[in-house]
Design a protein around this motif. Structure first.
Motif, short mmCIF file in Angstrom:
data_model
loop_
_atom_site.label_atom_id
_atom_site.label_comp_id
_atom_site.label_asym_id
_atom_site.label_seq_id
_atom_site.Cartn_x
_atom_site.Cartn_y
_atom_site.Cartn_z
N ASP A 93 0.85 -1.20 0.00
CA ASP A 93 0.00 0.00 0.00
C ASP A 93 0.88 1.25 0.00
O ASP A 93 1.59 1.51 0.98
N PRO A 94 0.88 2.04 -1.04
CA PRO A 94 1.73 3.23 -1.09
C PRO A 94 1.38 4.27 -0.03
O PRO A 94 2.22 5.11 0.31
N ASP A 95 0.16 4.24 0.50
CA ASP A 95 -0.19 5.18 1.57
C ASP A 95 0.58 4.87 2.85
O ASP A 95 0.83 5.76 3.67
N GLN A 96 0.95 3.61 3.05
CA GLN A 96 1.71 3.24 4.24
C GLN A 96 3.16 3.66 4.14
O GLN A 96 3.81 3.94 5.16
N ALA A 97 3.70 3.69 2.91
CA ALA A 97 5.10 4.06 2.71
C ALA A 97 5.26 4.54 1.28
O ALA A 97 5.54 3.75 0.37
N PRO A 98 5.08 5.85 1.03
CA PRO A 98 5.18 6.38 -0.33
C PRO A 98 6.55 6.10 -0.95
O PRO A 98 7.57 6.02 -0.24
N ALA A 99 6.57 5.95 -2.26
CA ALA A 99 7.79 5.60 -2.98
C ALA A 99 8.94 6.56 -2.70
O ALA A 99 10.08 6.15 -2.48
N GLN A 100 8.65 7.85 -2.71
CA GLN A 100 9.72 8.84 -2.50
C GLN A 100 10.33 8.70 -1.10
O GLN A 100 11.54 8.83 -0.92
N GLU A 101 9.49 8.41 -0.12
CA GLU A 101 10.00 8.25 1.25
C GLU A 101 10.85 6.99 1.38
O GLU A 101 11.90 7.00 2.03
N LEU A 102 10.42 5.90 0.77
CA LEU A 102 11.20 4.66 0.84
C LEU A 102 12.53 4.81 0.11
O LEU A 102 13.56 4.28 0.55
N ALA A 103 12.51 5.52 -1.02
CA ALA A 103 13.75 5.74 -1.77
C ALA A 103 14.75 6.53 -0.93
O ALA A 103 15.94 6.22 -0.90
N ALA A 104 14.25 7.54 -0.22
CA ALA A 104 15.14 8.32 0.64
C ALA A 104 15.59 7.48 1.83
O ALA A 104 16.75 7.56 2.26
N LEU A 105 14.69 6.67 2.37
CA LEU A 105 15.02 5.85 3.54
C LEU A 105 16.07 4.80 3.22
O LEU A 105 16.91 4.48 4.06
N TYR A 106 16.02 4.26 2.00
CA TYR A 106 16.96 3.19 1.66
C TYR A 106 18.40 3.61 1.89
O TYR A 106 19.24 2.80 2.28
N HIS A 107 18.69 4.85 1.70
CA HIS A 107 20.08 5.30 1.84
C HIS A 107 20.52 5.40 3.29
O HIS A 107 21.69 5.65 3.57
N GLU A 108 19.59 5.15 4.22
CA GLU A 108 19.99 4.95 5.61
C GLU A 108 20.79 3.66 5.75
O GLU A 108 21.48 3.45 6.75
N ARG A 109 20.69 2.77 4.73
CA ARG A 109 21.46 1.53 4.77
C ARG A 109 22.94 1.80 4.90
O ARG A 109 23.70 0.97 5.44
N TRP A 110 23.37 2.95 4.42
CA TRP A 110 24.81 3.26 4.51
C TRP A 110 25.26 3.45 5.94
O TRP A 110 26.47 3.50 6.22
N GLU A 111 24.32 3.58 6.88
CA GLU A 111 24.70 3.65 8.29
C GLU A 111 25.47 2.40 8.70
O GLU A 111 26.38 2.46 9.53
#
Length: 404
Positions: free
Chosen positions: A306-324
């Motif tokens: 469901d994109p309302d639970q996690a919009p694409a733009q937010e998940l794309a930005a969040l993915y780069h937290e992986r570099w932590e």
């Protein structure tokens, strides 16, 4: 030109409890009752009074992670001067003299299993729900990744761990492989697996994903970790996933969604008839300002449909937290080890013991940093790990002293 004599590094001659990481921060996460319990469960409790009782050796192994450049005997002195119970009330303040051979024998008696079970009991997420920086909406942000550690170039280590290949032949040192699950907001390692260099990261990730994921987690992973089998294992835990996959992976658009993402289906490569697929949401995006054009295109798959639970733009930005997690691995490989680039231990059992001790010491430091940050309304990412290690080694509050 003559050969210059080398001076052995040493720690301060007189050390009280306030200066001892081993008797303060480490004891706060590994209290002696817990150590005694694990020793009893593993059958490694001291059967008779020894110069180096098993609980003292546990703290010593953890302390090795912080006193990387000091001789083994110096690290032992630092630990023993803080452990009041080591020699009883009459032994307070006395220095325990033990040779390298005696220390090695004590570590061999302890073995790796005690440190591994302690790590399994101690390592865990630490951020509560009201703390910003560690959560995305209702999910704790986690990441999984792997790295390697150089170990001493001894025959038994070489036979067990193996060497990585290189363009010029065999590398200088055998390497142990380490895969860890990290809480991104605090840099705390919550679980880990270690093994020989030849063991693949996907294989090592299986028990981590099967046993340590929770429904309140959102787990990030790089494209090297994707396989249909691992995806199913992780999904079965109830956790949410946002994993990068190869941009060339065939994922036909089945339904376009309002945020630009689309639904598709994953299949096992062995499922030739494509009967047992798993529906996922796919997010394709490009980094406009990337300095490396070859890495511009990203493709994420997620089980948050469901994109309302996690919009694409937010998940794309969040993915780069992986570099932590890359920063966490750097803390292990660079900042905790200092100029000592190779683990000290000479046998595979003691290498594993040392690595579990390193994980426990890192957890103790990171938990302390997180608590200090939250008490002052800060994000733990704003604190310097290097500075924290220096402060802890130099002076600890008296309240952190180990109970007698």
């Amino acid at each position: 030109m003559g050969t210059m004599a080398r001076t052995r590094k040493a720690v301060a001659a007189h050390i009280d409890v306030a200066h001892l990481i081993s008797a303060g921060v480490l004891a706060s996460v590994c209290p002696r009752p817990l150590i005694e319990e694990v020793l009893a469960q593993t059958g490694r409790a001291s059967q008779r009074q020894r110069l180096l009782p098993a609980p003292a050796v546990v703290y010593y192994v953890m302390a090795l992670a912080l006193w990387r450049e000091a001789p083994l005997e110096e690290v032992l002195r630092v630990v023993c001067e803080g452990l009041h119970w080591l020699g009883g009330p009459q032994g307070q303040g006395q220095t325990i003299q033990a040779s390298k051979s005696a220390i090695s024998q004590a570590r061999t008696r302890l073995g790796p299993e005690v440190m591994q079970q302690l790590a399994q009991r101690v390592l865990r997420p630490v951020a509560s729900r009201d703390l910003t920086g560690a959560w995305y909406r209702d999910w704790r942000v986690m990441a999984i990744d792997g790295s390697t550690m150089d170990v001493a170039d001894e025959r038994t280590n070489a036979e067990f761990f193996g060497y990585p290949s290189s363009s010029r032949g065999q590398s200088a040192f055998p390497q142990a492989r380490l895969v860890g699950l990290v809480e991104c907001g605090t840099h705390v390692v919550t679980a880990a697996q270690m093994g020989p260099y030849a063991q693949g990261e996907q294989t090592m990730a299986e028990p981590l994903l099967a046993s340590h994921l929770q429904p309140d987690m959102l787990v990030l992973a790089d494209r090297g970790f994707y396989s249909f089998k691992l995806w199913q294992i992780a999904c079965a835990s109830g956790a949410k996933l946002a994993w990068r996959v190869k941009s060339t992976m065939r994922l036909p658009v089945q339904q376009r969604l309002q945020d630009g993402s689309y639904l598709s289906t994953l299949f096992s490569s062995e499922d030739r008839q494509r009967r047992n697929g798993q529906v996922v949401r796919v997010i394709d995006y490009t980094l406009q300002d990337s300095a490396t054009p070859a890495q511009d295109s990203y493709r994420l798959v997620t089980n948050i449909l469901d994109p309302d639970q996690a919009p694409a733009q937010e998940l794309a930005a969040l993915y780069h937290e992986r570099w932590e997690i890359e920063s966490v691995l750097d803390e292990f490989k660079t900042h905790l080890r200092g100029s000592s680039t190779v683990l000290r231990s000479k046998t595979p059992e003691l290498v594993q013991q040392e690595l579990w001790g390193l994980l426990l010491a890192h957890f103790a430091i990171r938990q302390l940093m997180a608590q200090a940050a939250w008490n002052n309304g800060l994000d733990p990412d704003r604190l310097s790990f290097v500075h924290a290690v220096r402060v802890i080694k130099r002076k600890m509050p008296q309240a952190a002293a180990i109970p007698p």
